[in-house]
Design a protein around this motif. Structure first.
Motif, PDB file in Angstrom:
ATOM      1  N   ASP A   1      -3.127   5.883  -0.384  1.00 21.06           N
ATOM      2  CA  ASP A   1      -4.429   5.224  -0.419  1.00 21.06           C
ATOM      3  C   ASP A   1      -4.553   4.303  -1.627  1.00 21.06           C
ATOM      4  OD1 ASP A   1      -4.465   7.119  -2.381  1.00 21.06           O
ATOM      5  OD2 ASP A   1      -6.447   7.921  -1.900  1.00 21.06           O
ATOM      6  N   GLN A   2      -3.416   3.989  -2.262  1.00 24.37           N
ATOM      7  CA  GLN A   2      -3.427   3.100  -3.419  1.00 24.37           C
ATOM      8  C   GLN A   2      -2.517   1.893  -3.171  1.00 24.37           C
ATOM      9  OE1 GLN A   2      -2.489   5.386  -6.939  1.00 24.37           O
ATOM     10  NE2 GLN A   2      -4.458   6.452  -6.902  1.00 24.37           N
ATOM     11  N   TYR A   3      -2.610   0.927  -4.092  1.00 26.75           N
ATOM     12  CA  TYR A   3      -1.844  -0.312  -3.965  1.00 26.75           C
ATOM     13  C   TYR A   3      -1.082  -0.547  -5.262  1.00 26.75           C
ATOM     14  CZ  TYR A   3      -4.866  -1.155   0.053  1.00 26.75           C
ATOM     15  OH  TYR A   3      -5.521  -1.045   1.250  1.00 26.75           O
TER      16      TYR A   3
ATOM     17  N   ARG B   1      -7.223   1.077  -5.896  1.00 29.77           N
ATOM     18  CA  ARG B   1      -7.779   1.635  -4.670  1.00 29.77           C
ATOM     19  C   ARG B   1      -8.910   0.736  -4.194  1.00 29.77           C
ATOM     20  NH1 ARG B   1     -12.620   3.821  -5.369  1.00 29.77           N
ATOM     21  NH2 ARG B   1     -13.325   4.275  -7.493  1.00 29.77           N
ATOM     22  N   TYR B   2      -9.094   0.676  -2.881  1.00 30.94           N
ATOM     23  CA  TYR B   2     -10.088  -0.232  -2.313  1.00 30.94           C
ATOM     24  C   TYR B   2     -11.466   0.402  -2.297  1.00 30.94           C
ATOM     25  CZ  TYR B   2     -12.357  -3.464   0.900  1.00 30.94           C
ATOM     26  OH  TYR B   2     -13.225  -4.369   1.477  1.00 30.94           O
ATOM     27  N   ASP B   3     -12.460  -0.311  -2.835  1.00 33.53           N
ATOM     28  CA  ASP B   3     -13.862   0.111  -2.808  1.00 33.53           C
ATOM     29  C   ASP B   3     -14.577  -0.738  -1.759  1.00 33.53           C
ATOM     30  OD1 ASP B   3     -16.557   0.542  -3.172  1.00 33.53           O
ATOM     31  OD2 ASP B   3     -16.462   0.554  -5.362  1.00 33.53           O
TER      32      ASP B   3
ATOM     33  N   TRP C   1     -10.676  -4.106  -5.147  1.00 28.73           N
ATOM     34  CA  TRP C   1      -9.672  -3.094  -5.468  1.00 28.73           C
ATOM     35  C   TRP C   1      -9.857  -2.749  -6.946  1.00 28.73           C
ATOM     36  CZ3 TRP C   1      -9.386  -6.700  -1.822  1.00 28.73           C
ATOM     37  CH2 TRP C   1      -8.871  -6.335  -0.561  1.00 28.73           C
TER      38      TRP C   1
ATOM     39  N   GLN D   1       0.851  -1.188   0.000  1.00 30.91           N
ATOM     40  CA  GLN D   1       0.000   0.000   0.000  1.00 30.91           C
ATOM     41  C   GLN D   1       0.884   1.234   0.000  1.00 30.91           C
ATOM     42  OE1 GLN D   1      -3.001   0.151   3.053  1.00 30.91           O
ATOM     43  NE2 GLN D   1      -3.732   2.167   2.454  1.00 30.91           N
TER      44      GLN D   1
END
Length: 199
Positions: A82-84, A134-136, A142, A79
């Motif tokens: 806020d992104q992966y 990004r996680y929803d 993601w 991570q």
């Protein structure tokens, strides 16, 4: 005179009926108002109580090491803000073999299919393969990611969802997610190589 008394009694009865109806209507409206106030109070209490309660379960995570479906590479997903994003940390074949020709035999495998000639000499091990995910939480997926295919030098849209704590499904696609394909990765404890138990 008798007719006048009858008329007066009738009017009195009519007025009494109206008063009774008005009283009943006021009581009925009062019950509705009290009921609405009760619902508002209960909702307010539930909201304030729920704010202090923990989530139903921990947020799932794709952070870690993942063995690709072909079992010839391990991707580390991290991570960043806020992104992966994910990098290749192990390859079964990190040097070229005789089948690749005498000019490449024994040399480090590079990103030779990259459309940018300046990047074709960079090693594949360590290469960033995934980014922008990004996680929803509503979809528990993601989304909005990109995945690089070193076999053809192309970049695709991608999304990831966990099938279980140790399995994820990565979908790569062009344009819309319906136009794509899935691959399943398996979680590992480290960067590899995978053990015989990994499946």
């Amino acid at each position: 005179m008798s007719q006048a008394k009858t008329q007066i009694r009738g009017e009195h009865h009519h007025a009494t009926v109206i008063r009774r109806r008005q009283t009943a209507l006021r009581r009925w409206l009062g019950c509705i108002v009290m009921g609405l106030l009760g619902l508002l109070v209960c909702s307010s209490l539930a909201a304030s109580t729920g704010a202090d309660q923990p989530q139903a379960g921990p947020t799932p995570s794709i952070v870690g090491y993942w063995l690709v479906e072909s079992r010839d590479a391990v991707i580390q997903i991290e991570q960043v803000g806020d992104q992966y994003e994910g990098h290749i940390v192990w390859q079964l074949h990190d040097t070229y073999g005789p089948e690749d020709g005498p000019e490449l035999n024994g040399k480090t495998v590079t990103d030779r299919k990259n459309p940018d000639p300046a990047l074709r000499s960079r090693p594949l091990t360590g290469l960033r393969l995934l980014w922008g995910l990004r996680y929803d939480p509503d979809r528990r997926t993601w989304v909005d990611g990109r995945v690089y295919n070193a076999d053809n030098g192309k970049v695709y849209h991608c999304q990831i969802r966990l099938l279980s704590a140790d399995k994820l499904s990565l979908r790569g696609y062009i344009g819309v997610s319906l136009l794509g394909g899935n691959t399943v990765w398996t979680r590992m404890q480290g960067p590899g190589p995978p053990s015989a138990k990994s499946s």
